[in-house]
Motif scaffolding. Sequence first.
Motif, PDB file in Angstrom:
ATOM      1  N   PHE A 217      39.909  33.127  35.865  1.00 41.68           N
ATOM      2  CA  PHE A 217      40.152  32.937  34.438  1.00 41.68           C
ATOM      3  C   PHE A 217      39.556  31.372  34.118  1.00 41.68           C
ATOM      4  CE2 PHE A 217      43.254  35.971  35.229  1.00 41.68           C
ATOM      5  CZ  PHE A 217      42.932  37.064  34.843  1.00 41.68           C
TER       6      PHE A 217
ATOM      7  N   ASN B  88      40.175  28.539  36.893  1.00 33.83           N
ATOM      8  CA  ASN B  88      41.337  29.044  37.621  1.00 33.83           C
ATOM      9  C   ASN B  88      40.840  30.290  38.525  1.00 33.83           C
ATOM     10  OD1 ASN B  88      43.660  29.001  38.682  1.00 33.83           O
ATOM     11  ND2 ASN B  88      44.763  29.669  36.880  1.00 33.83           N
TER      12      ASN B  88
ATOM     13  N   VAL C  95      42.075  33.050  40.570  1.00 30.79           N
ATOM     14  CA  VAL C  95      43.786  33.646  40.879  1.00 30.79           C
ATOM     15  C   VAL C  95      43.580  34.544  42.003  1.00 30.79           C
ATOM     16  CG1 VAL C  95      44.261  33.058  38.708  1.00 30.79           C
ATOM     17  CG2 VAL C  95      43.638  35.339  39.003  1.00 30.79           C
TER      18      VAL C  95
ATOM     19  N   PRO D 238      54.984  36.280  45.669  1.00 26.20           N
ATOM     20  CA  PRO D 238      55.895  35.579  44.799  1.00 26.20           C
ATOM     21  C   PRO D 238      54.987  35.719  43.088  1.00 26.20           C
ATOM     22  CG  PRO D 238      54.793  34.240  46.211  1.00 26.20           C
ATOM     23  CD  PRO D 238      54.714  35.315  46.705  1.00 26.20           C
ATOM     24  N   SER D 239      55.792  35.488  42.182  1.00 24.66           N
ATOM     25  CA  SER D 239      55.552  35.468  40.977  1.00 24.66           C
ATOM     26  C   SER D 239      54.133  34.369  40.715  1.00 24.66           C
ATOM     27  CB  SER D 239      56.260  34.961  40.001  1.00 24.66           C
ATOM     28  OG  SER D 239      55.999  34.873  38.469  1.00 24.66           O
ATOM     29  N   GLY D 240      53.005  34.995  39.978  1.00 23.31           N
ATOM     30  CA  GLY D 240      51.639  34.124  39.969  1.00 23.31           C
ATOM     31  C   GLY D 240      50.629  34.204  40.920  1.00 23.31           C
ATOM     32  N   CYS D 241      50.801  35.184  42.067  1.00 24.33           N
ATOM     33  CA  CYS D 241      50.086  35.205  43.225  1.00 24.33           C
ATOM     34  C   CYS D 241      48.793  36.129  42.897  1.00 24.33           C
ATOM     35  CB  CYS D 241      50.744  35.534  44.441  1.00 24.33           C
ATOM     36  SG  CYS D 241      51.098  37.168  44.457  1.00 24.33           S
ATOM     37  N   GLY D 242      48.846  36.713  41.710  1.00 29.23           N
ATOM     38  CA  GLY D 242      47.845  37.601  41.506  1.00 29.23           C
ATOM     39  C   GLY D 242      47.884  39.054  41.684  1.00 29.23           C
ATOM     40  N   LYS D 243      48.836  39.588  41.681  1.00 29.72           N
ATOM     41  CA  LYS D 243      49.086  41.242  42.001  1.00 29.72           C
ATOM     42  C   LYS D 243      48.948  41.693  40.824  1.00 29.72           C
ATOM     43  CE  LYS D 243      53.891  40.465  42.363  1.00 29.72           C
ATOM     44  NZ  LYS D 243      53.931  39.037  42.311  1.00 29.72           N
ATOM     45  N   THR D 244      49.306  41.303  39.746  1.00 28.89           N
ATOM     46  CA  THR D 244      48.986  42.152  38.291  1.00 28.89           C
ATOM     47  C   THR D 244      47.547  42.034  38.062  1.00 28.89           C
ATOM     48  OG1 THR D 244      51.237  41.892  37.414  1.00 28.89           O
ATOM     49  CG2 THR D 244      49.547  42.297  35.937  1.00 28.89           C
ATOM     50  N   THR D 245      47.049  40.977  38.298  1.00 26.08           N
ATOM     51  CA  THR D 245      45.304  41.057  38.388  1.00 26.08           C
ATOM     52  C   THR D 245      44.733  41.873  38.943  1.00 26.08           C
ATOM     53  OG1 THR D 245      45.704  38.562  37.423  1.00 26.08           O
ATOM     54  CG2 THR D 245      43.424  39.260  38.234  1.00 26.08           C
TER      55      THR D 245
ATOM     56  N   GLU E 258      40.624  44.593  33.642  1.00 26.92           N
ATOM     57  CA  GLU E 258      40.028  43.230  33.970  1.00 26.92           C
ATOM     58  C   GLU E 258      38.753  43.569  34.947  1.00 26.92           C
ATOM     59  OE1 GLU E 258      40.909  40.399  32.867  1.00 26.92           O
ATOM     60  OE2 GLU E 258      42.978  40.467  32.378  1.00 26.92           O
TER      61      GLU E 258
HETATM   62  P1  ADP Z   1      51.419  38.176  39.551  1.00 21.21           P
HETATM   63  O1  ADP Z   1      51.455  39.444  38.814  1.00 21.21           O
HETATM   64  O2  ADP Z   1      51.344  38.005  41.014  1.00 21.21           O
HETATM   65  O3  ADP Z   1      52.617  37.490  39.121  1.00 21.21           O
HETATM   66  P2  ADP Z   1      49.185  37.341  37.846  1.00 21.21           P
HETATM   67  O4  ADP Z   1      48.078  38.363  38.274  1.00 21.21           O
HETATM   68  O5  ADP Z   1      49.997  38.002  36.601  1.00 21.21           O
HETATM   69  O6  ADP Z   1      50.276  37.016  39.010  1.00 21.21           O
HETATM   70  O7  ADP Z   1      48.792  36.317  37.500  1.00 21.21           O
HETATM   71  C1  ADP Z   1      47.961  35.245  38.601  1.00 21.21           C
HETATM   72  C2  ADP Z   1      47.559  33.969  37.834  1.00 21.21           C
HETATM   73  O8  ADP Z   1      46.513  34.221  36.837  1.00 21.21           O
HETATM   74  C3  ADP Z   1      48.811  33.348  36.988  1.00 21.21           C
HETATM   75  O9  ADP Z   1      48.505  31.862  37.570  1.00 21.21           O
HETATM   76  C4  ADP Z   1      48.394  33.702  35.820  1.00 21.21           C
HETATM   77  O10 ADP Z   1      48.894  32.399  34.693  1.00 21.21           O
HETATM   78  C5  ADP Z   1      46.939  33.691  35.709  1.00 21.21           C
HETATM   79  N1  ADP Z   1      46.488  34.605  34.454  1.00 21.21           N
HETATM   80  C6  ADP Z   1      46.780  36.063  34.599  1.00 21.21           C
HETATM   81  N2  ADP Z   1      46.133  36.472  33.461  1.00 21.21           N
HETATM   82  C7  ADP Z   1      45.577  35.743  32.806  1.00 21.21           C
HETATM   83  C8  ADP Z   1      44.580  35.638  31.779  1.00 21.21           C
HETATM   84  N3  ADP Z   1      44.400  36.923  30.996  1.00 21.21           N
HETATM   85  N4  ADP Z   1      44.083  34.528  31.528  1.00 21.21           N
HETATM   86  C9  ADP Z   1      44.365  33.348  32.108  1.00 21.21           C
HETATM   87  N5  ADP Z   1      45.056  33.429  33.360  1.00 21.21           N
HETATM   88  C10 ADP Z   1      45.586  34.244  33.465  1.00 21.21           C
END
Ligand code: ADP
Length: 353
Positions: free
Chosen positions: A13, A16, A18, A37-44, A53
């Motif tokens: 992003f 950044n 991720v 852990p939270s923020g490691c990229g799972k949802t992405t 995405e």
């Molecule tokens: P998780 O699901 O493991 O908690 P995410 O995949 O949601 O993690 O996010 C991973 C990183 O990507 C985080 O630092 C988050 O802030 C960043 N991020 C996620 N979506 C976006 C976006 N649309 N724009 C900018 N940064 C994003």
Amino acid sequence: QDFLSVQNVTKSFGSNRVVKGISFGFGKGEFISLLGPSGCGKTTILRMIAGFENPTSGTISIDGQDITHLKPNQRQLGMVFQAYALFPNLNVGDNIAFGLKISGMPAEQRRARVDEMLKLIGLSGFEKRYPYEMSGGQQQRVALARAIAPRPRMLLLDEPLSALDAKIRVSLREEIRAIQIDLGITTVFVTHDQEEALSISDRIVVMNAGNIEQLGAPHEIYNKPATRFVATFVGQLNTIEAKIVDVAAKTVAIDGQTVHVSQLPANATAGANSLVTLRPEVLSVGAREGNDITLAGTIADVTFLGSVIRLRVALGQNILSLDTFNDQRTAPPSRGEPVTISFASKDLLALDV
Ligand code: ADP
Ligand code: MG
């Protein structure tokens, strides 16, 4: 050939990064967890599989088909989110029928499929209810039914239990697993909860800061953590400072004693500092058959947990946690008592400091 294949996928992003170039594959019908852990990229990662995405680079394929650049609605995937994702203005029946209607299924068939789904999730008779009239657990079951109704090729679940009470969370995860096995549907489940991942998955992808730390079955992840991160993120752990003696022989020195361990860190070198780890449940009070190492210490703390009594034992600089079963015949030991503990050197893992 893998049913789901993720190859060299990165996602940035802006500047950044991720997701840092990850690859994994799974067979048809597997239940996979992405744990970290939270923020490691799972949802992405889940959103890239779903098509919400675009990867910055890399490819994703399902059943041999490259889907990297397909639109979400062309992928035939079902998705459930953390919470509150039902259409609030539609009743349960219409929520479940939503995808069926879009695909043009005739009304009569739709009704039959909705009935079938309600039965599957144990909510027969609820079709006229609205989301606000139901508990969080019931809403998530409806969300699951809505995702499954169009017979997707794969199910993607993003922390679907994390907004629920502890009790419901456990019963619903068992229900999800039973339904998944029943349908044989390949499922990717995102969670930050290690117990949840261990209990529900065929295999787990452990993630940290956009990288994969380890991929394996729950018992492999827990019993043979590949890295320090995995060892400490998944489960309770004792650590003892050690020095690597001989890489080929897999020996380390603990308190001047040379012992064999079952695993050294990937980049081990003789003389390097290391941490030797042991789970609390492989330590015994007193001698025990098969345990080749005995150490003398002092009870530092006693925590009564019901079926288990957790002891903290001081051994020189190190304090180790140790679980004993409460046999209800002997009183728990008290703080300050001397104690000998034993373990098998084959249960020792050496990890990076
Ligand atoms: P998780 O699901 O493991 O908690 P995410 O995949 O949601 O993690 O996010 C991973 C990183 O990507 C985080 O630092 C988050 O802030 C960043 N991020 C996620 N979506 C976006 C976006 N649309 N724009 C900018 N940064 C994003
Ligand atoms: Mg997330």
